[in-house]
Every structure is written in C-alpha cells, then in structure tokens.
Motif scaffolding. Structure first.
Motif, PDB file in Angstrom:
ATOM      1  N   ILE A 194      33.486  46.074  39.804  1.00  0.00           N
ATOM      2  CA  ILE A 194      34.535  45.765  38.866  1.00  0.00           C
ATOM      3  C   ILE A 194      34.573  46.620  38.405  1.00  0.00           C
ATOM      4  N   VAL A 195      33.431  47.470  38.187  1.00  0.00           N
ATOM      5  CA  VAL A 195      33.835  49.198  37.033  1.00  0.00           C
ATOM      6  C   VAL A 195      34.650  49.830  37.787  1.00  0.00           C
ATOM      7  N   THR A 196      34.174  50.188  39.298  1.00  0.00           N
ATOM      8  CA  THR A 196      35.497  50.751  40.353  1.00  0.00           C
ATOM      9  C   THR A 196      36.932  50.368  40.123  1.00  0.00           C
TER      10      THR A 196
ATOM     11  N   ALA B  35      29.498  38.364  42.560  1.00  0.00           N
ATOM     12  CA  ALA B  35      28.737  37.948  41.754  1.00  0.00           C
ATOM     13  C   ALA B  35      28.020  36.556  41.137  1.00  0.00           C
ATOM     14  N   ALA B  36      28.956  35.789  41.212  1.00  0.00           N
ATOM     15  CA  ALA B  36      28.499  34.356  41.271  1.00  0.00           C
ATOM     16  C   ALA B  36      27.953  33.876  42.591  1.00  0.00           C
ATOM     17  N   LYS B  37      28.467  34.394  43.633  1.00  0.00           N
ATOM     18  CA  LYS B  37      27.161  33.980  44.533  1.00  0.00           C
ATOM     19  C   LYS B  37      25.334  34.878  44.282  1.00  0.00           C
ATOM     20  N   ALA B  38      25.701  35.819  43.871  1.00  0.00           N
ATOM     21  CA  ALA B  38      23.830  36.792  44.334  1.00  0.00           C
ATOM     22  C   ALA B  38      23.347  36.051  42.689  1.00  0.00           C
ATOM     23  N   MET B  39      24.015  35.750  41.851  1.00  0.00           N
ATOM     24  CA  MET B  39      23.687  34.735  40.523  1.00  0.00           C
ATOM     25  C   MET B  39      22.843  33.619  41.337  1.00  0.00           C
TER      26      MET B  39
ATOM     27  N   SER C 170      43.598  46.700  42.424  1.00  0.00           N
ATOM     28  CA  SER C 170      42.224  46.368  41.714  1.00  0.00           C
ATOM     29  C   SER C 170      42.003  45.041  41.513  1.00  0.00           C
ATOM     30  N   GLY C 171      43.142  44.277  41.199  1.00  0.00           N
ATOM     31  CA  GLY C 171      42.997  43.143  40.741  1.00  0.00           C
ATOM     32  C   GLY C 171      42.839  42.040  42.637  1.00  0.00           C
ATOM     33  N   PHE C 172      42.407  43.268  43.040  1.00  0.00           N
ATOM     34  CA  PHE C 172      41.593  42.154  44.392  1.00  0.00           C
ATOM     35  C   PHE C 172      40.812  42.407  44.970  1.00  0.00           C
ATOM     36  N   LEU C 173      40.182  44.427  44.235  1.00  0.00           N
ATOM     37  CA  LEU C 173      38.320  44.522  44.201  1.00  0.00           C
ATOM     38  C   LEU C 173      38.103  43.453  43.090  1.00  0.00           C
ATOM     39  N   VAL C 174      39.074  43.574  41.019  1.00  0.00           N
ATOM     40  CA  VAL C 174      38.186  42.263  40.431  1.00  0.00           C
ATOM     41  C   VAL C 174      37.572  40.807  40.757  1.00  0.00           C
ATOM     42  N   PHE C 175      38.164  40.342  41.673  1.00  0.00           N
ATOM     43  CA  PHE C 175      38.417  39.371  42.605  1.00  0.00           C
ATOM     44  C   PHE C 175      37.048  38.977  43.333  1.00  0.00           C
ATOM     45  N   ILE C 176      37.379  40.126  44.034  1.00  0.00           N
ATOM     46  CA  ILE C 176      36.056  40.327  44.970  1.00  0.00           C
ATOM     47  C   ILE C 176      34.824  40.043  44.324  1.00  0.00           C
TER      48      ILE C 176
END
Length: 267
Positions: free
Chosen positions: A113-115, A260-264, A249-255
């Motif tokens: 997300i930062v990238t 993050a949701a799965k990890a949390m 970048s949009g694809f990266l934000v989605f990924i």
C-alpha cells in the motif's frame, strides 16, 4: 505445467517493471501468494533472490555508464545491512512457520500500500516534503543532515525489504529523491538499483538459510522475467507511462488491502 505458470508470472511482472519502473517485489510476491498459492515466507525468500539476480544486469549497465553514486550506496548500506541482519534474526526467532507467514503477510500488505501510494502521488509528496522542510525544519535541513538521514533511510528499507521483499525499488527511490534533489535522476536510479541488488542479495541468502527459497521456482521466474523486462522497455516508448502506473498502483492497493484483511483475520 506449474513451471510454465511461474515463467508466465515472471514475464508479466518483467513487462510491468520494464514499462513503468514499479518495483518487481510489490507485484511478484503478492501474485505468487494470491494466484499460485505459494506460502508468504517461500514467496518472499524466492523473490528476494530473483530480484537480486534480475536487477544485477541493470547495475552492470549503470556502472559501465558511470551512473551509480557509490557513496550514496555505501551510506544506505551502512543502515540497511545491519537492519537486514537484525530482521533475519527476528524471522529466525519465530516459533512456527504459520506465525512467520502471518507476520510476512501483514508486513507485505502494508509495504504494498505504501509503495502504491508513493507511485501514485510521488510528485505531490515531494512538493509537500520540500514545503515542510522550509517551514518546520528550516531551509537546508535535509542537506545538512544528508548522510545521517541516508543511513536512517537505509535502516527502514533494509528491514522492510528483508521481511516483505518490497521497498528496495519504489520506496528506496522516493527517499533518495527527497535526500538528493541536486543529483541527476539517472544517478539516483543507478544508485537505488545497486543498493537494491546488495540488500535483496543479503536478505535472499538469509532466507535461504531459513529454508524459504524454492530454487526451481526461482529459475522459472527468471526465464520469464528477463525477456519480459526487455519487452517492457519497448512498450514504454508507445504507451502512457502515467496511466500505466496509475493502473498498477490501483491494483496494488486492492491486493494490499485484501492481504491485510486476511492477515488481520488470522490473528
């Protein structure tokens, strides 16, 4: 058939990197995890060695042309190498492979997300930071503390790259643009690339010692990536670079958000 699938992934990522300059780790690692079912630890370890080998060709070219500032690389490495070794010790200390995978997945999602944010808003962020330096820190603050700040940035990049395989390219380049505004961009690109080869190589060897590198997969990825980078550089001359970066970048934000949701959820 699985090997050809990895080569296809290497080809796709290679084309994207060649066309846009977006870091390969931010694309390759999540693709291996989400679309090929590779465990996070194995994906990161393999991608680190893949990045070090594939980027070394670019460093050779930049070195031949004299577009690498080895002093900048050295100051970055002064922070990144110890940080990478410390991160590897931390990864070694994880009690189970499952906890290691969850840690990597969460760190990876944040780094992606930062990238993506840096890629989308690079020009705006640079302007904001310059304004902040002039108003809050005082003019010339960054230049006066350039070496110390370079070492600190190296610590940040080294730790993030070792855990997630993301950050050596886009994040490292963004930080160098902030710290060295008077350098020619091509020298910063070459310096960032040389540092990326060093730190991904060290981190990749460290992951190999943990057993989180698949050498067969690494070979297939390189088979696809090297011609992919060559194709991507040709595509770059014909397509809108800004539109491509926004799409990726949009694809990266989605990924990143998905991971993050799965990890949390797993904690």
């Amino acid at each position: 058939m699985e090997g050809y699938g990895f080569s296809l992934a290497g080809l796709v990522v290679g084309i994207a990197v060649g066309a846009t300059g977006v870091g390969g780790g931010s694309l390759m690692t999540p693709i291996l995890i989400l679309f090929y079912g590779v465990s996070p630890a194995l994906a990161v370890g393999t991608d680190l060695l893949y990045a070090s080998i594939s980027k070394s060709f670019g460093v050779a070219l930049h070195g031949h042309r004299g577009t690498v500032d080895w002093r900048v690389v050295g100051w970055m490495a002064l922070g990144s190498v110890p940080a990478s070794l410390a991160a590897l010790l931390f990864l070694h200390s994880q009690e189970s492979l499952e906890s290691l995978n969850q840690l990597i997945k969460l760190t990876l999602s944040v780094a992606i997300i930062v990238t993506a944010t840096f890629t989308l808003f690079q020009d705006r962020l640079l302007r904001l930071i310059k304004r902040a330096e002039g108003s809050a820190l005082g003019p010339g603050f960054i230049e006066r503390h350039q070496r110390a700040l370079t070492v600190v940035c190296g610590v940040l990049v080294g730790a993030i790259v070792t855990i997630s395989s993301v950050g050596a390219g886009v994040i490292g380049m963004m930080l160098l643009l902030i710290l060295y505004p008077r350098h020619a961009p091509i020298r910063l690109v070459g310096s960032d690339l040389a540092h990326a080869v060093l730190i991904t190589g060290i981190a990749g060897i460290g992951h190999a010692s943990i057993g989180t590198v698949d050498y067969s997969m690494l070979g297939y990825l390189l088979i696809g990536a090297l011609p992919g980078i060559w194709i991507g550089t040709r595509i770059a001359f014909r397509l809108d670079d800004r539109a491509l970066k926004r799409t990726i970048s949009g694809f990266l934000v989605f990924i990143g958000c998905t991971m993050a949701a799965k990890a949390m959820a797993a904690f």
